[in-house]
Design a protein around this motif. Sequence first.
Motif, PDB file in Angstrom:
ATOM      1  N   THR A   1     -61.416  45.035 -30.421  1.00 53.05           N
ATOM      2  CA  THR A   1     -62.165  45.200 -31.615  1.00 53.05           C
ATOM      3  C   THR A   1     -61.037  46.127 -32.576  1.00 53.05           C
ATOM      4  OG1 THR A   1     -63.724  47.064 -31.246  1.00 53.05           O
ATOM      5  CG2 THR A   1     -64.215  44.932 -31.044  1.00 53.05           C
ATOM      6  N   ALA A   2     -61.249  45.816 -33.832  1.00 51.36           N
ATOM      7  CA  ALA A   2     -60.521  46.578 -34.915  1.00 51.36           C
ATOM      8  C   ALA A   2     -60.701  48.018 -34.927  1.00 51.36           C
ATOM      9  CB  ALA A   2     -60.566  45.898 -36.106  1.00 51.36           C
ATOM     10  N   ASP A   3     -62.034  48.498 -34.582  1.00 51.58           N
ATOM     11  CA  ASP A   3     -62.473  49.825 -34.389  1.00 51.58           C
ATOM     12  C   ASP A   3     -61.846  50.638 -33.204  1.00 51.58           C
ATOM     13  OD1 ASP A   3     -64.568  48.856 -32.851  1.00 51.58           O
ATOM     14  OD2 ASP A   3     -66.087  49.599 -34.179  1.00 51.58           O
ATOM     15  N   GLY A   4     -61.482  49.661 -32.246  1.00 48.83           N
ATOM     16  CA  GLY A   4     -61.148  50.065 -30.782  1.00 48.83           C
ATOM     17  C   GLY A   4     -62.317  50.447 -29.853  1.00 48.83           C
ATOM     18  N   TYR A   5     -63.330  49.933 -30.431  1.00 44.39           N
ATOM     19  CA  TYR A   5     -64.400  50.540 -29.632  1.00 44.39           C
ATOM     20  C   TYR A   5     -64.826  49.800 -28.453  1.00 44.39           C
ATOM     21  CZ  TYR A   5     -69.409  51.862 -28.428  1.00 44.39           C
ATOM     22  OH  TYR A   5     -70.509  52.392 -27.826  1.00 44.39           O
ATOM     23  N   ILE A   6     -64.559  48.324 -28.571  1.00 36.52           N
ATOM     24  CA  ILE A   6     -64.705  47.381 -27.432  1.00 36.52           C
ATOM     25  C   ILE A   6     -63.507  46.840 -27.103  1.00 36.52           C
ATOM     26  CG2 ILE A   6     -65.870  45.256 -26.622  1.00 36.52           C
ATOM     27  CD1 ILE A   6     -67.932  45.867 -28.597  1.00 36.52           C
ATOM     28  N   ARG A   7     -63.203  46.855 -25.503  1.00 31.30           N
ATOM     29  CA  ARG A   7     -61.736  46.530 -25.211  1.00 31.30           C
ATOM     30  C   ARG A   7     -61.993  45.449 -23.858  1.00 31.30           C
ATOM     31  NH1 ARG A   7     -57.402  49.593 -25.647  1.00 31.30           N
ATOM     32  NH2 ARG A   7     -56.829  49.522 -23.697  1.00 31.30           N
ATOM     33  N   HIS A   8     -61.481  44.224 -24.104  1.00 37.01           N
ATOM     34  CA  HIS A   8     -61.832  43.312 -22.938  1.00 37.01           C
ATOM     35  C   HIS A   8     -60.393  43.348 -22.223  1.00 37.01           C
ATOM     36  CE1 HIS A   8     -65.283  40.555 -24.523  1.00 37.01           C
ATOM     37  NE2 HIS A   8     -65.600  41.885 -24.586  1.00 37.01           N
ATOM     38  N   GLU A   9     -60.339  43.563 -21.127  1.00 37.45           N
ATOM     39  CA  GLU A   9     -59.107  43.591 -20.014  1.00 37.45           C
ATOM     40  C   GLU A   9     -59.224  42.313 -19.311  1.00 37.45           C
ATOM     41  OE1 GLU A   9     -55.929  45.724 -17.463  1.00 37.45           O
ATOM     42  OE2 GLU A   9     -57.831  46.522 -17.905  1.00 37.45           O
ATOM     43  N   LEU A  10     -58.753  41.161 -19.607  1.00 37.67           N
ATOM     44  CA  LEU A  10     -58.531  39.731 -18.793  1.00 37.67           C
ATOM     45  C   LEU A  10     -57.582  40.009 -17.869  1.00 37.67           C
ATOM     46  CD1 LEU A  10     -59.018  37.158 -21.616  1.00 37.67           C
ATOM     47  CD2 LEU A  10     -60.614  38.581 -20.350  1.00 37.67           C
ATOM     48  N   LEU A  11     -57.959  40.180 -16.672  1.00 34.23           N
ATOM     49  CA  LEU A  11     -57.259  40.492 -15.358  1.00 34.23           C
ATOM     50  C   LEU A  11     -56.607  39.138 -14.992  1.00 34.23           C
ATOM     51  CD1 LEU A  11     -59.117  43.258 -14.069  1.00 34.23           C
ATOM     52  CD2 LEU A  11     -57.061  43.466 -15.129  1.00 34.23           C
ATOM     53  N   PRO A  12     -55.436  39.297 -14.159  1.00 32.28           N
ATOM     54  CA  PRO A  12     -54.936  37.818 -13.496  1.00 32.28           C
ATOM     55  C   PRO A  12     -55.994  37.597 -12.390  1.00 32.28           C
ATOM     56  CG  PRO A  12     -53.054  39.521 -13.841  1.00 32.28           C
ATOM     57  CD  PRO A  12     -54.306  40.096 -14.164  1.00 32.28           C
ATOM     58  N   GLY A  13     -56.156  36.686 -12.022  1.00 36.58           N
ATOM     59  CA  GLY A  13     -57.033  36.270 -10.862  1.00 36.58           C
ATOM     60  C   GLY A  13     -58.695  35.812 -11.586  1.00 36.58           C
ATOM     61  N   GLY A  14     -58.585  35.969 -12.690  1.00 39.06           N
ATOM     62  CA  GLY A  14     -60.077  35.610 -13.332  1.00 39.06           C
ATOM     63  C   GLY A  14     -61.149  36.801 -13.274  1.00 39.06           C
ATOM     64  N   ARG A  15     -60.736  37.860 -13.377  1.00 38.17           N
ATOM     65  CA  ARG A  15     -61.805  38.953 -13.212  1.00 38.17           C
ATOM     66  C   ARG A  15     -61.399  39.568 -14.746  1.00 38.17           C
ATOM     67  NH1 ARG A  15     -65.868  40.316 -10.701  1.00 38.17           N
ATOM     68  NH2 ARG A  15     -65.695  42.492 -11.108  1.00 38.17           N
ATOM     69  N   TYR A  16     -62.391  40.437 -15.236  1.00 39.05           N
ATOM     70  CA  TYR A  16     -62.510  41.189 -16.688  1.00 39.05           C
ATOM     71  C   TYR A  16     -63.110  42.228 -16.373  1.00 39.05           C
ATOM     72  CZ  TYR A  16     -67.199  40.296 -17.881  1.00 39.05           C
ATOM     73  OH  TYR A  16     -68.680  40.070 -17.923  1.00 39.05           O
ATOM     74  N   ASP A  17     -62.560  43.380 -17.261  1.00 36.33           N
ATOM     75  CA  ASP A  17     -63.321  44.787 -17.347  1.00 36.33           C
ATOM     76  C   ASP A  17     -63.412  45.095 -18.781  1.00 36.33           C
ATOM     77  OD1 ASP A  17     -63.213  47.740 -17.262  1.00 36.33           O
ATOM     78  OD2 ASP A  17     -63.228  47.397 -15.099  1.00 36.33           O
TER      79      ASP A  17
END
Length: 85
Positions: free
Chosen positions: A17-33
């Motif tokens: 997000t623009a404020d850096g509060y939320i980060r989605h890491e879309l990982l290879p292999g179909g997992r996210y964090d």
Amino acid sequence: MSEPTVSTHPYIGIWVTADGYIRHELLPGGRYDETRGKITSAYTGHYTITGDHIDYVDDTGFTADGDFREDVLYHAGMVLYREQN
């Protein structure tokens, strides 16, 4: 032409997000964090991408979705931008 596999998909990476509060890491292999503020791995789970649409299923079974438009991720009322290294 076939859809890219999850391990090579161009949307893999970190979306924030623009404020850096939320980060989605879309990982290879179909997992996210997902990180929220200082809470790392606040949500984790699986994702699938079809075209420019993403479906999330977190490890508790909660589902959500979003759409990529012009290199921006619109997800659950949030707007996330590709993190630039």
